[in-house]
Structures are given as C-alpha cells and as structure tokens.
Design a protein around this motif. Structure first.
Motif, mmCIF file in Angstrom:
data_model
loop_
_atom_site.group_PDB
_atom_site.id
_atom_site.type_symbol
_atom_site.label_atom_id
_atom_site.label_comp_id
_atom_site.label_asym_id
_atom_site.label_seq_id
_atom_site.Cartn_x
_atom_site.Cartn_y
_atom_site.Cartn_z
ATOM 1 N N UNK A 146 0.780 -1.232 0.000
ATOM 2 C CA UNK A 146 0.000 0.000 0.000
ATOM 3 C C UNK A 146 0.814 1.286 0.000
ATOM 4 N N UNK A 183 -3.611 4.631 -0.314
ATOM 5 C CA UNK A 183 -3.104 3.356 0.154
ATOM 6 C C UNK A 183 -3.908 2.224 -0.444
ATOM 7 N N UNK A 195 -5.603 -8.280 -8.170
ATOM 8 C CA UNK A 195 -6.530 -8.361 -7.050
ATOM 9 C C UNK A 195 -6.289 -7.128 -6.187
ATOM 10 N N UNK A 196 -7.231 -6.210 -6.158
ATOM 11 C CA UNK A 196 -7.025 -5.071 -5.255
ATOM 12 C C UNK A 196 -7.383 -5.440 -3.821
ATOM 13 N N UNK A 197 -6.575 -5.000 -2.897
ATOM 14 C CA UNK A 197 -6.859 -5.212 -1.477
ATOM 15 C C UNK A 197 -6.991 -3.834 -0.856
ATOM 16 N N UNK A 198 -8.111 -3.609 -0.225
ATOM 17 C CA UNK A 198 -8.366 -2.273 0.308
ATOM 18 C C UNK A 198 -8.582 -2.377 1.811
ATOM 19 N N UNK A 199 -8.896 -1.294 2.411
ATOM 20 C CA UNK A 199 -9.155 -1.310 3.849
ATOM 21 C C UNK A 199 -8.055 -0.654 4.643
ATOM 22 N N UNK A 200 -7.045 -0.096 3.949
ATOM 23 C CA UNK A 200 -5.930 0.459 4.694
ATOM 24 C C UNK A 200 -6.191 1.852 5.206
ATOM 25 N N UNK A 232 -13.306 4.656 -0.979
ATOM 26 C CA UNK A 232 -13.331 3.201 -1.125
ATOM 27 C C UNK A 232 -13.394 2.555 0.237
ATOM 28 N N UNK A 233 -12.612 3.054 1.163
ATOM 29 C CA UNK A 233 -12.529 2.404 2.458
ATOM 30 C C UNK A 233 -13.500 2.966 3.480
#
Lengths: 223, 423, 170
Positions: free
Chosen positions: B46, B54, B70-75, B421-422
């Motif tokens: 990130x 991020x 693969x997007x990873x979000x949540x940061x 997004x998050x």
C-alpha cells in the motif's frame, strides 16, 4: 513628546561592537590596527580570544545538524485528506523547495522524514511501522493532522493514534492543517534538529548498544 | 495458526512465483518454455508512489504483461458509517465529508439531501444555486487534482504545478465563502450555513473568466504530447455493457459511450435550470477517460456562470426553525428562537422514521447516501455508496493483458479515492 | 420512481410469477418504492426485475435493525436507466441464520459490495466466489457495523517530547 533615553545596564555599546568588527577585519587582512598587536604576536588566552572574535568556529555536530536540518528528504506517505494539503506544500504557493525539502523520496531507505498525513487505520499501522523501521537513522516523524496525532474527528475502533506505535517529533494540528501550518511544523522540526542534534532517538527507538565504534587507527578522516 | 490465518499470512508475502501448467499465449511471441512462462505475483503498495492513496494491488504478471489483479483495500478504513450512528444529524456532516476527501461538498450534499427527503423540508432556491456553485467548483477542483496527479504518474511532472495553481484559486474561493479550504461544513440540512460574503461573486467571475483559458493550456500541453498520446490512446479499453454490469458510473461510463449523468437524467438541486452538455467518449480507452474529464471542466465553468447570473434572492437556509438554526440577532428578542437554538445545538432535530437512498453525481460517478432514521436525533444507519468502491472492481478487467505501465495509466485514469473506497 | 400503483402492480406480478410468499411488504415512502421480499427467493426477484428493465444495480448494502428481529437487512438498489426508475429490494435475515444467496454470478457489481456487507454485518453470501473481509484485517474478530458492537476508541497519549529549544522563553 519628550522621550528620555537611558542606557540599558550591561548592554554592549553598539559603537564598540562595530569597532571590534572593523578591527577584526583589519587583522584578518593582515593589516595593522593601532592599539592592538597583530595576530602573529598574540599568544595564549589573547590568541584564543582573537580567534573567537574574528573567525567563525563551530563544532562538527552543529555543522552536521545544520546540514541535516536543511535537507530533509520526506518520504511520500499520503494516507488521506491531509495528503492533499501535503501535495499543496509541494505546489507553487507554499513552496517547500524554498527550504530544500522538495525531494520527496518514494523509497523509505532514502528518506529521513516521515510526514504521516492522514488517518492510520488498524490495517495500516503495521505497515507504517515497517516503513518507519526501514528508514535509516537519523530519522524524524511529523504527525500531520488531527487523525494521526490524536484520533481526530473519528475516535473509534478503526483508527490508531500514531504515537501508539512510533515516536513522533512534531504534531501538526488541523483537519486538514493549512499548508502554511504544515510548513510551520516542518520549520519547527528544522529548528529542533538544528539546536539539539541528538534528540535521543536511540533511547526512543530502543537502540542503545547498537552503535558501531570505529577504532582511531581506522577512523575516517574528519572533514 | 488456523489454516485460514496461515493462508492470510502467506498471502502477505511480497512475491510469489508459480510455473504455468498449460501453454499460455504470449503477446510478444516468446518461446513456449522458459522464463516467460512463469507467473510472478507482485505486491504493489500500500505504500507506493503511483497508487492513489493506500491501495494494495496483487498483480500477477507474465513477463511484463498483467494477467490478473486483485485489489486489497481497507488500509484507510475509518469507520465513518459507524461513527455517524453515534452523532446527531448536524454533527454527521463533517464526519461524512471526510469520506471521499476530494469531493467533500458532494458527500455533504448526498447526506443533506437524504435527510432533507426524510424531513420533507424545502431548500430555498438561493441555497440550491449556492450549492450548485460550490459543487461545480468542487468538481473542477477534483478534476484538477486528478489531472495533476495522473500526469505525475505518467511522467508529465510539470502539470502538477499548473493544476495546483488553479486549485489554490478555487480553495481561496472556498475559504472566502466558508472559512475553510477543505471539509468546509458549508452544506447543512436545509440549505447552506451562511450567505456568501460581499466580493465573492466578483472573485468567482474572475475565476470563471480565466479557467477556460487555463484548461485550454492544459489541453495544449498534453494533447499534442507524443508520449501521453501513446500511453493513453488505445490502452485498456472496456465497453459500456461490461462497465454497466460492474456498476461503474461517472466519467468512466461516459468515456465508453453511455451518456448517463444524474444531473441530466434525474435533476436534483435545481440542476434542471442550467444548460450544459455531457461530454461522452467513443472508445472507452484511457484517452477517452482523460478527454471526458478535461471537457467536464469547461461544462462546470458554464454551469457556474449561469448560476451566478441567475442567483435568486432569499434565505440561504430553510426557514423551518425546527431544522435550521435561527439567525443570531433573533436570539436577543425572541424566546422561541432561543429555545429552538438550544434544542438544535444540544440535542439536534428529530427525523421521522424511514429509509431513503439519495443519489447524486459526484466527479467519480454515482454517489448515494442511504439514511435510516428511527425517530431519534441520531441516524440509525448511514451508508455512503461510494463510486470509487464500485469502479475499482473494473480495474482487473480493464488492465488484463496489458503492460504494467498501462496498469499505472489505467489506475490514474480510474481516479480512485481511497477515502471513499474504504470509508 | 414508480408511483404507488406501479409498485403494487410490480408486487402483484412477482406474486403471480413466483408465488404468494415472495413479496412480504411494499413500502412507498417519500415517493420511493421498496419491495420487501423473502430472502430465499432473492435471485428470482432480481432476475424478474431485470427483465422488467431494472438492469443496473446501484448499491448493495446492509442495515442492522437491532433490536428488532429479523435483525439484519440487505438492500439492493436497482435502477432502470431507460425510464430513470429506481426500486429498492429489501430482505431481512435473522441473526442466527444470516445467509442468503449471492447475487455476484448474475450481477458482477455485487462482488466487493457483498464482501463489505459480510465484513461489517456478518451476512454470509452463499455462492460468492471469494467471500473474505474487505475493509477490516482478515483475522479481525467481530462485525463492526452491528449495532451492539462497541464504537471503540482510545484515550489520547502523546510521546513525551520536551525540547529545550522550543520551551517558551522565561
């Protein structure tokens, strides 16, 4: 209006100071000044005083601290809204390049200032810590904005204040802080670094005992 | 560790290599066996200079060709929706503004619109026009930041300074009207917080006079640049039907040819009074996305001009004292005003129970706000349907089969805002 | 938005097509139409509405109706672009059996949004290709947006940092 002027006790007579400066300049140029012996004939305490008055001296630490403080390499670390204001200080109105800090490095190994701009969530906290660990000493951290300094608007399950997992040197309040406010914070950090070169980062980082002692024979030439 | 946890920890590693079982067609026509047949899974972010915020991407590469993302979000997940349940409606506005942090007026508008629908309170026409002016200024500002940072990603670094020069002019206007540069809390339920000060209209006219020239300059700088054209033309197209099935709206959908814009389709907040066009692209590649957003800047300037010309007189917030604070001078003379003020500040207004979903057109697409109220002075559920959250799902289909450099350009043209997004 | 009679006609069509049980309630509130349906037949409802023209799924989100039972709600906002019509499909799930069929195979836009509802509310979507947490860390315990989950937060603590050069002059 009648203004009475009174000499401030203990103050230096400005004329005397000016005369001393001119004399010192004269001496440095190798000339003669009435009433003062030329430098070649001074010795002992007189010579020391002469050198102090006329030649710029400093300790190596202060010189290095001056250089370090005027060339921070911030790491590009924008998290949330404060990142936009951090981009504003790179922009032309509040120009961080005036001070020498425009070289934002992407790699933490090349950066020495971490401007945490934005909210640190619990998923991001270990990553911030990893980035901070990857930076080489000496390094500083500015916590920009209310969210990373003190949870800010959101005091809830998802956020971590930056002080919980890394040492922060300057907190800049605001939501988001104006670019001028961030600049003020960076300049405060610059002053801190100039005045107090060893800010105890070894204690804070728990790294006492990790210094490398260099032998005198192999010592690098002191520049 | 449980199997699920160890999977997770294993996936945290930065790089994995996997040999390919079956023959894969290589774009460059390389030999059937050899290094080109290995799939490399690389972790971007990130903390990465080119992901806008991020965002973490797990990119599976074959050589330099992207095979899977693969997007990873949540940061930067902040629990905004949960925080909003804890605060009275008035206090939710600053919380919700910080979600999509480049289009803060839109976040506030969606929430205020939803609450106004629940309350069935009317927004006076002057407040609606002021809202339109500020929202279109925010749209221009969001597009300017997008343009500056996208050009930065592509390597055209000097665009950054030019765009931010205009952005400073817009933020000066925001500071003039509300006192804050970002997250201004200017939109309130029932209208806007305060009327615009003297001198605002002149300053705004000066800005709208010069903005089209500046946008022309940006177009000139980039549209004839060989490198920008080669990187953007023909890269990562996606057709409108796939985009619709993925739920994508906004400039991305318009670039693919579908002229869907909520300002025209379902006008809210007196957008129906203004005459403006919707820029639509043809192919749906990165260049179209760029051109659509650049053209939207001109249209927004037109809307602002029309709004200033037709700015009606009247109150700037609803006169319903149960919802909006009374003017300060009334507090000295009227007992009722004092009581209303007290109740509004301490407890807040109560909203009748119900659920409503209020969509608006933000610079990134359809921004909707779902508010459920249970009759008390705090919302029972606030959900923001963020456009970037849904648009991000299209990234893997857009960038499959292209190079990493195209992936960076696509990510820039996607205009994701991680705060939205998050949430 | 379809008006109240349009909503009733839609509900009637669904009942005729799929059975009486399917539509539990129709709500027409502030000129917005909501159909509350049986969770077991949600895919049939969505398919039927798609045929009627509601081809775009704007949003998929969850609500916690604590303390009422059935407690967890999932809302699907559908949009008909050609007629600019919106309809909301709502389903309520009991907290002890919060599972529903996933809409992702037919509506690709539901992918991340269903993961978000799973993460925040704990609703399991059967048939979802990759049901993992999306916003919280994957080994997080609890579903934060449920109403009985505490809001959290912590007391503020600063690193003690006394810098002599920044002390106010005496």
């Amino acid at each position: 209006m009648e203004i009475s002027r009174q000499p401030v006790p203990g103050a230096v007579d400005p004329d005397a100071l000016r005369i001393k400066q001119l004399n010192a300049r004269q001496l440095l140029r190798g000339g003669q000044v009435e009433g003062l012996t030329p430098a070649a004939h001074l010795e002992g305490a007189d010579l020391e005083r002469h050198v102090e008055e006329s030649v710029l001296t400093t300790t190596l630490d202060r010189a290095v601290a001056w250089a370090r403080s005027n060339s921070f390499f911030p790491a590009t670390f924008g998290l949330a809204c404060c990142a936009i204001e951090m981009m504003s200080i790179v922009a032309a109105r509040v120009d961080v390049a005036r001070f020498g800090f425009e070289a934002f490095r992407a790699s933490p190994r090349q950066a020495d200032l971490l401007i945490l701009s934005g909210r640190v969530s619990i998923k991001m906290a270990p990553i911030v810590r990893r980035i901070y660990d990857q930076m080489l000493e000496p390094k500083w951290a500015i916590s920009m904005g209310a969210c990373c300094s003190s949870m800010g608007v959101f005091n809830n399950y998802a956020l971590v204040p930056a002080d919980k997992f890394m040492p922060i040197d300057v907190h800049v309040p605001g939501c988001p802080p104006r670019p001028e406010a961030l600049m003020h914070g960076i300049l405060k950090l610059r002053k801190m670094v100039q005045d107090d070169p060893d800010m105890g980062w070894r204690e804070r980082y728990d790294a006492i005992g990790t210094e490398e002692i260099v032998d005198d024979e192999q010592a690098a030439p002191r520049a | 560790m449980t199997p699920a946890l160890s999977d997770y920890r294993r996936r945290e590693q930065s790089i994995t290599l996997a040999p390919v079982e079956e023959q894969l067609h290589d774009d460059a026509g390389a030999a059937a066996d050899g290094p080109a047949q290995e799939l490399l899974t690389l972790n971007m972010g990130p903390h990465h200079p080119a992901t806008h915020g991020v965002l973490r991407l797990l990119v599976t590469l074959q050589g330099e060709v992207v095979r899977d993302i693969k997007p990873i979000i949540g940061y930067v997940h902040t629990g905004i929706e949960k925080t909003a349940e804890d605060k009275s409606y008035w206090k939710v506005i600053p919380v919700v503004e910080r979600m999509d942090y480049l289009s803060y007026y839109f976040n506030a508008m969606a929430f205020c619109g939803a609450v106004e629908t629940l309350l069935e309170v009317d927004v006076p026409p002057r407040a609606q026009y002021l809202r339109v002016i500020h929202m279109e200024l925010n749209r221009i500002m969001s597009h300017l930041v997008w343009l500056g940072t996208s050009a930065l990603d592509l390597g055209a670094i000097s665009m950054f300074w030019y765009c931010f020069r205009e952005r400073e002019a817009i933020l000066d206007l925001f500071e003039f009207s509300s006192g804050q540069r970002m997250h201004t809390r200017y939109f309130q339920v029932g209208g806007v917080f305060e009327d615009i000060p003297r001198g605002f209209v002149e300053k705004l006219r000066k800005f709208t006079a010069i903005m089209p020239t500046r946008a022309d300059q940006y177009g000139d700088l980039l549209n004839k640049n060989e490198i920008v054209l080669q990187r953007l033309r023909g890269t990562c197209p996606l057709d409108a039907d796939t985009l619709l099935s993925l739920g994508v709206t906004g400039p991305l959908l318009r670039a693919a040819g579908n002229p869907w814009d909520l300002r025209k389709a379902a006008p809210y907040c007196s957008y129906g009074d203004f005459d403006f066009k919707i820029p639509v692209g043809t192919v749906g590649d990165n260049y179209d996305r760029f051109a659509v957003r650049l053209a939207e800047i001109y249209e927004s300037v037109k809307i602002i001009d029309q709004a200033i010309d037709g700015l009606p007189e009247g109150p700037c917030i609803t006169t319903d004292r149960k919802v909006a604070l009374p003017p300060r001078h009334e507090l000295a003379t009227s007992m009722e005003a004092l009581i209303h003020h007290f109740k509004l500040v301490t407890e807040g207004f109560r909203v009748p129970p119900g659920e409503v979903y209020y969509p608006i057109e933000s610079p990134r697409g359809e921004l909707g706000c779902f508010v459920r109220s249970d009759g008390s002075s705090k919302p029972a559920r606030v959900h923001m349907r963020d456009p970037s959250f849904v648009n991000l799902q299209s990234l893997s289909q857009m960038a499959e089969g292209s190079y990493i450099a195209d992936l960076i350009a696509t990510l820039a043209m996607l205009d994701p805002i991680l705060g939205g997004i998050d949430r | 938005m379809p008006d109240a009679t349009g909503l009733e006609l839609l509900a009637q069509e669904l009942r005729e097509a799929e059975g009486e049980e399917i539509v539990r309630a129709t709500v027409f509130f502030r000129s917005r139409a909501t159909l509350e349906v049986d969770p077991r037949q949600i895919l049939a409802v969505l398919a039927h509405l798609r045929e009627r023209g509601y081809t775009f799924m704007s949003s998929l989100h969850g609500v916690d109706y604590y303390p009422e039972e059935p407690r967890l709600g999932v809302l699907y906002e559908l949009l008909d672009m050609s007629r600019v019509d919106r309809v909301t499909v709502k389903l309520r799930l009991p907290s002890d059996d919060a599972a529903v069929d996933s809409a992702t195979p037919h509506w690709p836009t539901a992918d991340h949004q269903e993961r978000g509802v799973y993460d925040m509310f704990g609703v399991v979507f059967r048939g979802h290709p990759d049901l993992r947490r999306i916003l919280m860390p994957e080994d997080y315990e609890g579903h934060p947006q449920r109403r009985d989950f505490p809001i959290g937060g912590e007391p503020i603590a600063f690193t003690y940092n006394d810098t002599p050069s920044l002390r106010p002059p005496r």
